[in-house]
Design a protein around this motif. Structure first.
Motif, PDB file in Angstrom:
ATOM      1  N   ASP A 281       0.796  -1.227   0.000  1.00  0.00           N
ATOM      2  CA  ASP A 281       0.000   0.000   0.000  1.00  0.00           C
ATOM      3  C   ASP A 281       0.828   1.277   0.000  1.00  0.00           C
ATOM      4  O   ASP A 281       0.475   2.258   0.634  1.00  0.00           O
ATOM      5  N   THR A 282       1.953   1.289  -0.691  1.00  0.00           N
ATOM      6  CA  THR A 282       2.752   2.496  -0.739  1.00  0.00           C
ATOM      7  C   THR A 282       2.954   2.930  -2.185  1.00  0.00           C
ATOM      8  O   THR A 282       2.853   2.142  -3.109  1.00  0.00           O
ATOM      9  N   ALA A 283       3.276   4.185  -2.346  1.00  0.00           N
ATOM     10  CA  ALA A 283       3.523   4.717  -3.679  1.00  0.00           C
ATOM     11  C   ALA A 283       4.773   4.059  -4.256  1.00  0.00           C
ATOM     12  O   ALA A 283       5.655   3.609  -3.516  1.00  0.00           O
ATOM     13  N   LEU A 284       4.850   4.006  -5.568  1.00  0.00           N
ATOM     14  CA  LEU A 284       5.965   3.342  -6.238  1.00  0.00           C
ATOM     15  C   LEU A 284       7.311   3.926  -5.819  1.00  0.00           C
ATOM     16  O   LEU A 284       8.256   3.187  -5.544  1.00  0.00           O
ATOM     17  N   GLU A 285       7.386   5.244  -5.718  1.00  0.00           N
ATOM     18  CA  GLU A 285       8.646   5.880  -5.335  1.00  0.00           C
ATOM     19  C   GLU A 285       9.074   5.445  -3.930  1.00  0.00           C
ATOM     20  O   GLU A 285      10.236   5.104  -3.700  1.00  0.00           O
ATOM     21  N   LYS A 286       8.138   5.445  -3.001  1.00  0.00           N
ATOM     22  CA  LYS A 286       8.440   5.017  -1.627  1.00  0.00           C
ATOM     23  C   LYS A 286       8.818   3.541  -1.601  1.00  0.00           C
ATOM     24  O   LYS A 286       9.714   3.126  -0.874  1.00  0.00           O
ATOM     25  N   LYS A 287       8.103   2.750  -2.384  1.00  0.00           N
ATOM     26  CA  LYS A 287       8.374   1.322  -2.454  1.00  0.00           C
ATOM     27  C   LYS A 287       9.809   1.071  -2.914  1.00  0.00           C
ATOM     28  O   LYS A 287      10.529   0.263  -2.332  1.00  0.00           O
ATOM     29  N   LEU A 288      10.225   1.781  -3.952  1.00  0.00           N
ATOM     30  CA  LEU A 288      11.587   1.633  -4.456  1.00  0.00           C
ATOM     31  C   LEU A 288      12.613   2.101  -3.423  1.00  0.00           C
ATOM     32  O   LEU A 288      13.668   1.497  -3.260  1.00  0.00           O
ATOM     33  N   GLU A 289      12.274   3.169  -2.725  1.00  0.00           N
ATOM     34  CA  GLU A 289      13.166   3.680  -1.688  1.00  0.00           C
ATOM     35  C   GLU A 289      13.327   2.659  -0.558  1.00  0.00           C
ATOM     36  O   GLU A 289      14.443   2.408  -0.087  1.00  0.00           O
ATOM     37  N   TYR A 290      12.229   2.046  -0.133  1.00  0.00           N
ATOM     38  CA  TYR A 290      12.291   1.018   0.905  1.00  0.00           C
ATOM     39  C   TYR A 290      13.103  -0.182   0.432  1.00  0.00           C
ATOM     40  O   TYR A 290      13.928  -0.710   1.171  1.00  0.00           O
ATOM     41  N   GLN A 291      12.842  -0.609  -0.791  1.00  0.00           N
ATOM     42  CA  GLN A 291      13.575  -1.760  -1.326  1.00  0.00           C
ATOM     43  C   GLN A 291      15.070  -1.472  -1.375  1.00  0.00           C
ATOM     44  O   GLN A 291      15.885  -2.330  -1.054  1.00  0.00           O
ATOM     45  N   ASP A 292      15.421  -0.255  -1.771  1.00  0.00           N
ATOM     46  CA  ASP A 292      16.823   0.127  -1.839  1.00  0.00           C
ATOM     47  C   ASP A 292      17.447   0.115  -0.444  1.00  0.00           C
ATOM     48  O   ASP A 292      18.557  -0.381  -0.253  1.00  0.00           O
ATOM     49  N   SER A 293      16.722   0.650   0.533  1.00  0.00           N
ATOM     50  CA  SER A 293      17.231   0.671   1.913  1.00  0.00           C
ATOM     51  C   SER A 293      17.403  -0.743   2.456  1.00  0.00           C
ATOM     52  O   SER A 293      18.418  -1.052   3.079  1.00  0.00           O
ATOM     53  N   VAL A 294      16.420  -1.580   2.217  1.00  0.00           N
ATOM     54  CA  VAL A 294      16.503  -2.971   2.687  1.00  0.00           C
ATOM     55  C   VAL A 294      17.674  -3.676   2.014  1.00  0.00           C
ATOM     56  O   VAL A 294      18.439  -4.392   2.657  1.00  0.00           O
TER      57      VAL A 294
END
Length: 169
Positions: free
Chosen positions: A90-103
Motif C-alpha cells: 500500500d505504498t507509492a511506487l517511489e516510496k516502495k523503491l526507496e524502501y527496497q533500496d534501503s533494505v
C-alpha cells in the motif's frame, strides 16, 4: 514420542529455522533443503529430544552447523544472492523503491559483517531471541552477544550514514 507430539514440539519454530538458514545460505532453495534436512534429523532422533531443555535452541544450533557445513562443501559454489522477503503493498511506487533500496543496502551491509556478528544480528533483531538463548546457540556469554550485536549495529549505522552523506553505494 509419537508423530503428533513431535509435530507439536518442532513445528512452531519452523519459520525461524528457515529464516536463519536463508540468512546463512542466501538461496531460498538451499534454505528449504536445510530446513527439510534438519527436520529429518530431528525426526530420526525424536526419542532424544526430551533430553534437551530447549528444543528450539537445539534446532537453531543444528541449523547453524548444517549451514556452515553446507557452505564449506563444494556444492556451495553455485549459491546465488536473492532477497525477495520484504514487500509492501500500500505504498507509492517511489516510496516502495526507496524502501527496497534501503533494505537491499542493509542486507549488503549485514553480509559484509563478520560471521559472528551476522548471526547475532539475525537471531536478535530478526528472530527476536533473547541474549541468553543466543549465547547458548552460539556458545557465547550473554555479554559477548550484546557486544557483538552492538558492534554489528554500529557498523551498519556508520556505513548507512556514510552512504547517505556522500552518495557512495
Amino acid at each position: 514420542m509419537n508423530q503428533s507430539d513431535f509435530l507439536n514440539s518442532v513445528l512452531p519454530f519452523k519459520n525461524k529455522v528457515f529464516r536463519l538458514a536463508k540468512r546463512l545460505l542466501v538461496s531460498s532453495e538451499e534454505a528449504e533443503d536445510a530446513t527439510q534436512e534438519l527436520y529429518f534429523k530431528l525426526w530420526k532422533n525424536k526419542e532424544k529430544l526430551s533430553e534437551y531443555k530447549n528444543v528450539e535452541a537445539f534446532a537453531m544450533t543444528m541449523t547453524k552447523n548444517y549451514c556452515y557445513d553446507r557452505l564449506k562443501s563444494k556444492q556451495a559454489s553455485n549459491l546465488t544472492l536473492v532477497h525477495s522477503n520484504y514487500k509492501e503493498n500500500d505504498t507509492a511506487l517511489e516510496k516502495k523503491l526507496e524502501y527496497q533500496d534501503s533494505v537491499s543496502q542493509v542486507h549488503r551491509l549485514i553480509e559484509k559483517l563478520p560471521e559472528q556478528q551476522k548471526l547475532v544480528i539475525q537471531l536478535r533483531d530478526i528472530e527476536q531471541y533473547d541474549y541468553e538463548e543466543i549465547g547458548k546457540m552460539l556458545d557465547l556469554k550473554p555479554t559477548a552477544v550484546r557486544v557483538a550485536l552492538s558492534r554489528a549495529r554500529k557498523t551498519i549505522r556508520e556505513e548507512l550514514i556514510k552512504q547517505h552523506n556522500y552518495g557512495i553505494i
